[in-house]
Design a protein around this motif. Sequence first.
Motif, short mmCIF file in Angstrom:
data_model
loop_
_atom_site.label_atom_id
_atom_site.label_comp_id
_atom_site.label_asym_id
_atom_site.label_seq_id
_atom_site.Cartn_x
_atom_site.Cartn_y
_atom_site.Cartn_z
N ALA A 200 0.84 -1.20 0.00
CA ALA A 200 0.00 0.00 0.00
C ALA A 200 0.87 1.25 0.00
O ALA A 200 0.59 2.22 -0.72
N ALA A 201 1.94 1.23 0.80
CA ALA A 201 2.85 2.38 0.83
C ALA A 201 3.52 2.56 -0.52
O ALA A 201 3.65 3.69 -1.01
N ALA B 161 4.02 5.43 -5.57
CA ALA B 161 3.94 5.45 -7.04
C ALA B 161 2.92 6.49 -7.49
O ALA B 161 3.15 7.21 -8.47
N MET B 162 1.79 6.56 -6.77
CA MET B 162 0.76 7.53 -7.14
C MET B 162 1.31 8.95 -6.97
O MET B 162 1.13 9.81 -7.82
N GLN C 270 1.85 11.84 -9.74
CA GLN C 270 1.36 13.21 -9.59
C GLN C 270 2.50 14.21 -9.72
O GLN C 270 2.35 15.26 -10.37
N LEU C 271 3.65 13.89 -9.11
CA LEU C 271 4.79 14.79 -9.20
C LEU C 271 5.27 14.92 -10.65
O LEU C 271 5.64 16.01 -11.10
N GLU C 272 5.29 13.78 -11.37
CA GLU C 272 5.69 13.82 -12.78
C GLU C 272 4.73 14.72 -13.57
O GLU C 272 5.16 15.49 -14.43
#
Length: 126
Positions: free
Chosen positions: A51-52, A57-58, A62-64
């Motif tokens: 989950a972490a 990854a999410m 978002q940062l990308e």
Amino acid sequence: RPRVAPRGGAAATRPRSKNIEDGLRRVRSRPQVQEARAEAQVLQRAAVVEAAASATAMKRTQLEEVKGNFTREVVRLQSELNTAKSSVETDRKAAAEAVATVETLASEYAALEARVEVAESERDAA
């Protein structure tokens, strides 16, 4: 089989909840149960780690996306800046040409004025 009253002994005199607790303790102490509990803990930890990792990854995605938007905005602003610089350069050249034209016209006007004065003085003399 007809129900028989419990016989004497420790089990008969103890409260029922104590008997249940003892039974649970015996079951929990079995090797298979302990192995299953350990395996469940490992799986639970793995699920937490997964989950972490998924959340990381999410966030990375978002940062990308934010980085891409920022990069596009920087490129757009750079383009606007270059256009503005070019426009300023064009305006500067046009202003320089206008100044040169005005200076040329002023020079020509001064020359004409001098010729007019000469012509007027020749006329007055004649």
